[in-house]
Design an enzyme around this catalytic site. Structure first.
Site, PDB file in Angstrom:
ATOM      1  CE  LYS A  77       6.568  27.321  -7.608  1.00  0.00           C
ATOM      2  NZ  LYS A  77       7.227  26.132  -7.313  1.00  0.00           N
ATOM      3  CG  ASP A  89      -1.084   2.007   2.755  1.00  0.00           C
ATOM      4  OD1 ASP A  89      -1.670   2.957   2.203  1.00  0.00           O
ATOM      5  OD2 ASP A  89      -1.533   1.426   3.759  1.00  0.00           O
ATOM      6  CG  ASP A  92       2.234  -0.808   3.992  1.00  0.00           C
ATOM      7  OD1 ASP A  92       1.797  -1.655   3.183  1.00  0.00           O
ATOM      8  OD2 ASP A  92       1.587  -0.458   4.999  1.00  0.00           O
ATOM      9  CG  HIS A 117       1.486  28.390  -7.411  1.00  0.00           C
ATOM     10  ND1 HIS A 117       2.039  29.177  -8.417  1.00  0.00           N
ATOM     11  CD2 HIS A 117       1.766  27.105  -7.743  1.00  0.00           C
ATOM     12  CE1 HIS A 117       2.608  28.379  -9.311  1.00  0.00           C
ATOM     13  NE2 HIS A 117       2.459  27.120  -8.932  1.00  0.00           N
ATOM     14  NE  ARG A 172      -9.244  -1.296   7.707  1.00  0.00           N
ATOM     15  CZ  ARG A 172      -8.250  -1.151   6.828  1.00  0.00           C
ATOM     16  NH1 ARG A 172      -7.304  -2.044   6.732  1.00  0.00           N
ATOM     17  NH2 ARG A 172      -8.194  -0.092   6.043  1.00  0.00           N
ATOM     18  NE  ARG A 217     -10.252 -11.200 -16.867  1.00  0.00           N
ATOM     19  CZ  ARG A 217      -9.144 -11.244 -17.583  1.00  0.00           C
ATOM     20  NH1 ARG A 217      -7.978 -11.017 -17.030  1.00  0.00           N
ATOM     21  NH2 ARG A 217      -9.208 -11.509 -18.880  1.00  0.00           N
ATOM     22  CB  ALA A 218      -5.255 -13.470 -12.327  1.00  0.00           C
ATOM     23  N   GLY A 229      -7.997  -2.853   3.517  1.00  0.00           N
ATOM     24  CA  GLY A 229      -8.408  -1.766   2.622  1.00  0.00           C
ATOM     25  C   GLY A 229      -8.385  -2.225   1.169  1.00  0.00           C
ATOM     26  CB  THR A 247      -2.025  -2.363   0.676  1.00  0.00           C
ATOM     27  OG1 THR A 247      -1.951  -1.047   1.258  1.00  0.00           O
ATOM     28  CG2 THR A 247      -0.620  -2.938   0.648  1.00  0.00           C
ATOM     29  CG  ASP A 291       1.303  -5.057   7.116  1.00  0.00           C
ATOM     30  OD1 ASP A 291       0.149  -4.570   7.091  1.00  0.00           O
ATOM     31  OD2 ASP A 291       2.295  -4.454   7.566  1.00  0.00           O
ATOM     32  N   GLY A 292      -1.724  -6.759   7.541  1.00  0.00           N
ATOM     33  CA  GLY A 292      -2.692  -7.185   8.567  1.00  0.00           C
ATOM     34  C   GLY A 292      -3.397  -8.461   8.112  1.00  0.00           C
ATOM     35  CB  SER A 293      -4.915  -9.376   4.859  1.00  0.00           C
ATOM     36  OG  SER A 293      -5.604  -8.153   4.816  1.00  0.00           O
ATOM     37  NE  ARG A 348      -1.143   0.483   7.018  1.00  0.00           N
ATOM     38  CZ  ARG A 348      -0.886  -0.756   7.367  1.00  0.00           C
ATOM     39  NH1 ARG A 348      -1.405  -1.224   8.467  1.00  0.00           N
ATOM     40  NH2 ARG A 348      -0.142  -1.534   6.635  1.00  0.00           N
TER      41      ARG A 348
END
Ligand code: F6P
Length: 323
Positions: free
Chosen positions: A217, A131, A133, A219, A76, A25-26, A15, A129, A107-109, A175
């Site tokens: 309150k 996430d 995570d 809402h 992916r 760029r770096a 993702g 990512t 982590d998948g990558s 996720r």
């Protein structure tokens, strides 16, 4: 510096996340600064397997530091999980004399990166990512921007929630990780934050909402991490059991776009530069990480170890503040 390193490649995978362009760029500019030939690989591991390389120059990364998404594009890649796919990727690198690969992704990558490293390719992972995570780093590229995006969106939702005296269930990404929900929820004063790491009880949520109603309150915002369950189901159950006028908003991929925050721009630049330094030092099988407010390098295997524990203290604080 080992004299073997002459050319490197960089790809983005999984993702996308705001700040990936700043990291690209770096890598490109730091590599060129150190007289390396730098290739950009399109579409992540898919492009690596199928030979979608282009040599990058200083101009290839001009005017991208502030832009969301990834100019290299991402994908992916199921093929990268196979031995044949990995072999093809290795051949593509060897054919071009590329000595090192920088993989920007989650982590998948990193699994793909680890497989290449095990077969002799010099690899460095850069955690990108929204996430947040990935074990071994306090921050991943894109997380801060995503949290800011959620806070901004919730503040708009709160306007209409207040006007109509409604309860909004707002679902955020992550996720199986509740970090976006926790940080954004605390920052925007959500009345309840639901995360996969901590079980919740609908009765407690309803009791809290009723307590708010008694104080006038009318809402509320309930921020739900996608891993904590279906926001639509929660909205239905909440309405059926409490009678509150409820609406559901799924923020979805909005959270993956947008210009990176200053924090992400700095983090991504630091990590991209660090990844090149690691390769220049002749090291491999590493990941860049943000630890104790510094960008450093850690073994890639740490990314697959136990994650940083969920910040229970911050979660409890959010609950106390939204009493
Ligand atoms: O990992 C990033 C992420 O945005 C997760 O938060 C989400 O679950 C997933 O990717 C969505 O993936 P896709 O863009 O493939 O639908």
């Amino acid at each position: 510096m080992p004299d073997t390193l002459k050319s490197i490649a960089v790809l983005t995978s999984g993702g996308d996340a705001p700040g990936m362009n700043a990291a690209i760029r770096a890598v490109v500019r730091k590599g060129i600064y150190h007289d390396l030939k730098v290739y950009g690989v399109k579409r992540g591991f898919e492009g690596l397997i199928h030979g979608e390389f282009r040599e990058m120059n200083l101009g290839s990364v001009a005017d991208i530091v502030h832009r969301g998404g990834t100019v290299l594009m991402t994908a992916r890649s199921p093929e990268m999980k196979t031995q044949e796919g990995q072999q093809k990727a290795i051949e593509q690198l060897r054919m071009r004399g590329i000595d090192g690969l920088i993989v920007i992704g989650g982590d998948g990558s990193f699994r793909g990166a680890q497989a290449l490293s095990a077969q002799g390719i010099k690899v460095v992972g850069v955690p990108g990512t929204i996430d947040n995570d990935i074990a071994g780093t306090d921050l991943t590229i894109g997380f801060d921007t995503a949290v800011n995006t959620v806070v901004e969106a919730v503040s708009k939702i709160r306007d209409t929630a207040t006007s109509h005296e409604r309860t909004f269930i707002v679902e955020v990404m992550g996720r199986d990780c509740g970090s976006i929900a926790l940080q954004a929820g605390l920052a925007c004063g959500a009345e309840s934050i639901l995360v996969p790491e901590i079980p919740f009880d609908l009765d407690d949520i309803i009791t809290k909402l009723r307590r708010g109603h008694r104080r006038g309150k009318n809402h509320s915002i309930i921020l739900v991490a996608e891993g904590a369950g279906s926001a639509y189901k929660l909205g239905e159950d909440l309405h059926t059991r409490s009678g509150f006028d409820t609406r559901v908003t799924i923020l979805g991929h909005l959270q993956r776009g947008g210009n990176p925050s200053a924090l992400d721009g700095v983090l991504a630049s630091g990590m991209g530069g660090k990844a090149v330094e690691i390769l220049l030092a002749g090291e491999s099988d590493m990941m860049t990480a943000y630890v104790n407010q510094e960008v450093t390098g850690v073994p890639l295997s740490i990314a697959f170890g136990p994650r940083r524990p969920f910040n229970r203290a911050l979660y409890d604080l959010a609950g106390e503040l939204a009493i």
